[in-house]
Design an enzyme around this catalytic site. Structure first.
Site, PDB file in Angstrom:
ATOM      1  N   ASN A 180      19.324  -2.249 -15.777  1.00 49.86           N
ATOM      2  CA  ASN A 180      19.551  -2.455 -17.208  1.00 49.86           C
ATOM      3  C   ASN A 180      18.396  -1.809 -17.976  1.00 49.86           C
ATOM      4  OD1 ASN A 180      19.547  -3.527 -19.822  1.00 49.86           O
ATOM      5  ND2 ASN A 180      20.257  -5.553 -19.169  1.00 49.86           N
ATOM      6  N   HIS A 205      27.343  -1.706 -22.677  1.00 50.68           N
ATOM      7  CA  HIS A 205      25.915  -1.792 -22.367  1.00 50.68           C
ATOM      8  C   HIS A 205      25.793  -2.202 -20.902  1.00 50.68           C
ATOM      9  CE1 HIS A 205      21.910  -3.116 -21.915  1.00 50.68           C
ATOM     10  NE2 HIS A 205      22.224  -4.400 -21.902  1.00 50.68           N
ATOM     11  N   CYS A 250      19.244  -4.933 -26.470  1.00 56.51           N
ATOM     12  CA  CYS A 250      20.344  -4.206 -25.815  1.00 56.51           C
ATOM     13  C   CYS A 250      21.394  -3.705 -26.809  1.00 56.51           C
ATOM     14  CB  CYS A 250      20.995  -5.097 -24.768  1.00 56.51           C
ATOM     15  SG  CYS A 250      19.801  -5.615 -23.526  1.00 56.51           S
TER      16      CYS A 250
HETATM   17  N1  COA Z   1      16.827 -12.925  -5.424  1.00 55.59           N
HETATM   18  C1  COA Z   1      17.194 -14.003  -4.696  1.00 55.59           C
HETATM   19  N2  COA Z   1      17.445 -15.200  -5.236  1.00 55.59           N
HETATM   20  C2  COA Z   1      17.338 -15.317  -6.559  1.00 55.59           C
HETATM   21  C3  COA Z   1      16.955 -14.237  -7.386  1.00 55.59           C
HETATM   22  C4  COA Z   1      16.692 -13.004  -6.759  1.00 55.59           C
HETATM   23  N3  COA Z   1      16.336 -11.910  -7.442  1.00 55.59           N
HETATM   24  N4  COA Z   1      16.917 -14.668  -8.651  1.00 55.59           N
HETATM   25  C5  COA Z   1      17.264 -15.964  -8.667  1.00 55.59           C
HETATM   26  N5  COA Z   1      17.520 -16.363  -7.386  1.00 55.59           N
HETATM   27  C6  COA Z   1      17.924 -17.685  -6.913  1.00 55.59           C
HETATM   28  C7  COA Z   1      17.599 -18.798  -7.854  1.00 55.59           C
HETATM   29  O1  COA Z   1      16.255 -19.196  -7.724  1.00 55.59           O
HETATM   30  C8  COA Z   1      18.563 -19.872  -7.431  1.00 55.59           C
HETATM   31  O2  COA Z   1      18.063 -20.516  -6.307  1.00 55.59           O
HETATM   32  P1  COA Z   1      18.236 -22.108  -6.124  1.00 55.59           P
HETATM   33  O3  COA Z   1      19.726 -22.319  -6.083  1.00 55.59           O
HETATM   34  O4  COA Z   1      17.533 -22.357  -4.852  1.00 55.59           O
HETATM   35  O5  COA Z   1      17.596 -22.715  -7.330  1.00 55.59           O
HETATM   36  C9  COA Z   1      19.790 -19.073  -7.000  1.00 55.59           C
HETATM   37  O6  COA Z   1      19.332 -17.731  -6.773  1.00 55.59           O
HETATM   38  C10 COA Z   1      20.889 -19.068  -8.022  1.00 55.59           C
HETATM   39  O7  COA Z   1      20.290 -18.824  -9.275  1.00 55.59           O
HETATM   40  P2  COA Z   1      21.137 -18.771 -10.589  1.00 55.59           P
HETATM   41  O8  COA Z   1      20.216 -18.439 -11.722  1.00 55.59           O
HETATM   42  O9  COA Z   1      21.989 -19.966 -10.693  1.00 55.59           O
HETATM   43  O10 COA Z   1      22.027 -17.513 -10.222  1.00 55.59           O
HETATM   44  P3  COA Z   1      23.214 -16.911 -10.981  1.00 55.59           P
HETATM   45  O11 COA Z   1      24.381 -16.906 -10.088  1.00 55.59           O
HETATM   46  O12 COA Z   1      23.371 -17.452 -12.350  1.00 55.59           O
HETATM   47  O13 COA Z   1      22.731 -15.403 -11.118  1.00 55.59           O
HETATM   48  C11 COA Z   1      21.837 -13.841 -12.711  1.00 55.59           C
HETATM   49  C12 COA Z   1      21.576 -15.081 -11.843  1.00 55.59           C
HETATM   50  C13 COA Z   1      20.590 -13.544 -13.499  1.00 55.59           C
HETATM   51  C14 COA Z   1      22.184 -12.666 -11.812  1.00 55.59           C
HETATM   52  C15 COA Z   1      23.050 -14.168 -13.612  1.00 55.59           C
HETATM   53  O14 COA Z   1      22.860 -15.374 -14.278  1.00 55.59           O
HETATM   54  C16 COA Z   1      23.304 -13.086 -14.616  1.00 55.59           C
HETATM   55  O15 COA Z   1      23.680 -12.006 -14.243  1.00 55.59           O
HETATM   56  N6  COA Z   1      23.134 -13.360 -15.913  1.00 55.59           N
HETATM   57  C17 COA Z   1      23.228 -12.354 -16.938  1.00 55.59           C
HETATM   58  C18 COA Z   1      21.917 -11.646 -16.982  1.00 55.59           C
HETATM   59  C19 COA Z   1      21.936 -10.387 -17.806  1.00 55.59           C
HETATM   60  O16 COA Z   1      22.885  -9.666 -17.826  1.00 55.59           O
HETATM   61  N7  COA Z   1      20.846 -10.126 -18.480  1.00 55.59           N
HETATM   62  C20 COA Z   1      20.697  -8.970 -19.286  1.00 55.59           C
HETATM   63  C21 COA Z   1      21.091  -9.291 -20.660  1.00 55.59           C
HETATM   64  S1  COA Z   1      21.112  -7.912 -21.674  1.00 55.59           S
END
Ligand code: COA
Length: 333
Positions: A290, A260, A114
């Site tokens: 993204n 980004h 990224c």
């Molecule tokens: N749809 C529905 N539920 C989902 C899901 C989806 N697409 N993806 C994950 N979940 C679930 C998980 O399994 C988890 O369930 P559980 O509580 O039963 O275990 C729940 O949602 C919460 O998951 P968690 O990983 O704790 O969520 P979060 O609030 O941290 O959000 C992201 C996840 C990925 C959205 C968040 O961590 C994020 O935005 N991180 C940065 C990612 C990013 O920007 N990446 C690019 C980098 S360049």
């Protein structure tokens, strides 16, 4: 006489197929509400037939050349940033020389995920100011969709990523007033490598890929979303403020900030940390997801074409991604 690097032209291209959150609901256990709430994404573009990163890059590059009033033969070197090259090797930059009909042009592929745009821009700036090349075509292009786990197992990652390409042509400027890259800053920390990675195929492993590994989904991207979020929300504003300081500027001098497009919530956290009003930040992740190395150049091209960024204005960009890598730059457009 001082030499600076300016942006001569920009272009972008995204595949026609729109994939909405409702479309993803049919593939995996997810909801439009979950995706929008956590990431801000409403839809993304995915290829619908065999298409490489360099195929998406070609129309983006042609549009950038047209804006710059140049022809492909005027390009002295290509920098191609991608984590999803057409082939494992050779690099997609080599393929671009054929797409553009400019055999012999040097082509450098870079692997900074990224942060590819900021890394690439720093290289282009150094080449141009050192007199190595006069006009450099930068491309950021990704085809994520063919490498995502679109089952429920991969839902945290696969809802985020989209396909697309952005291109920027850098050239010589003889006065800082006429356009200049004012500062660039990049960094990396491999201690976080495993927090966002595709593990297989891996040359460190015998054999590089196994049926067992594939059954476990180790050829798909894996992400520690919380760690990515936490470090990005801290590192990004830090990098932007440092890059501004390197050229004697502050956030108050920034006419437009393009982060980004990792996740709308990260962009909002960065905006808040920097104290930027809504009219001085640009986000388009809602429409494209993204697109990794393509995200800043796609957004930049949109801002140039819709008049949000005008000649003479100060642009800041900031990036963060797998590696971890990060970067920021300040540009007089
Ligand atoms: N749809 C529905 N539920 C989902 C899901 C989806 N697409 N993806 C994950 N979940 C679930 C998980 O399994 C988890 O369930 P559980 O509580 O039963 O275990 C729940 O949602 C919460 O998951 P968690 O990983 O704790 O969520 P979060 O609030 O941290 O959000 C992201 C996840 C990925 C959205 C968040 O961590 C994020 O935005 N991180 C940065 C990612 C990013 O920007 N990446 C690019 C980098 S360049």
């Amino acid at each position: 006489m001082a030499v600076y690097t300016k942006i001569l032209g920009t272009g972008h291209y995204v595949p026609e197929r729109v994939v909405t959150n409702a479309d993803l609901e049919k593939l995996m256990d997810t909801t439009d509400e979950w995706i929008q709430q956590r990431t801000g994404i409403q839809e993304r573009r995915w290829i619908d037939k065999d298409t490489g990163a360099s195929d998406l890059a070609k129309p983006a590059a042609l549009k950038a050349l047209e804006m710059a009033g140049l022809q492909a033969k005027d390009i002295d070197a290509i920098i191609f940033a991608t984590l999803s090259p057409d082939y494992n090797f050779p690099g997609s930059g080599c393929l671009m020389t054929e797409h553009l009909g400019i055999p012999g042009t040097p082509a450098l592929d870079i692997r900074n995920q990224c942060s590819g745009f900021v890394y690439g821009m720093q290289i282009a700036d150094a080449w141009i100011r050192a007199g190595v090349y006069e006009r450099v075509l930068f491309i950021g292009a990704e085809v994520h969709s063919t490498g995502l786990d679109v089952s429920t197992r991969g839902r945290d990652v696969s809802v985020i990523f989209g396909d697309g390409a952005g291109a920027v042509i850098f050239g010589k400027s003889e006065s800082a007033e006429d356009g200049a890259i004012l500062s660039t800053l990049v960094g990396a920390d491999g201690a976080y490598a495993k927090d966002l990675m595709v593990e297989m195929p891996a040359s460190r492993q015998i054999p590089r890929i196994t049926k067992e590994g594939m059954d476990e989904g180790r050829h798909f991207p894996k992400m520690n979303g919380r760690e990515v979020f936490k470090v990005a929300a801290r590192k990004l504003p830090e990098a932007v403020v440092t890059a501004l300081g390197k050229c004697g500027k502050t956030v108050a001098d920034v006419d437009l900030f393009i982060p980004h497009q990792a996740n709308l919530r990260i962009s909002e956290a960065v905006q808040k940390a920097l104290g930027l009003p809504d009219d001085r930040i640009y986000n388009n992740i809602m429409r494209y997801g993204n697109t990794t190395a393509a995200s800043i150049p796609i957004a930049l091209d949109e801002c140039v074409r819709n008049g949000k960024l005008k000649r003479g204005q100060t642009l800041a960009v900031g990036a963060f991604g797998a590696g971890f890598t990060w970067g920021a730059a300040v540009i007089r457009f």
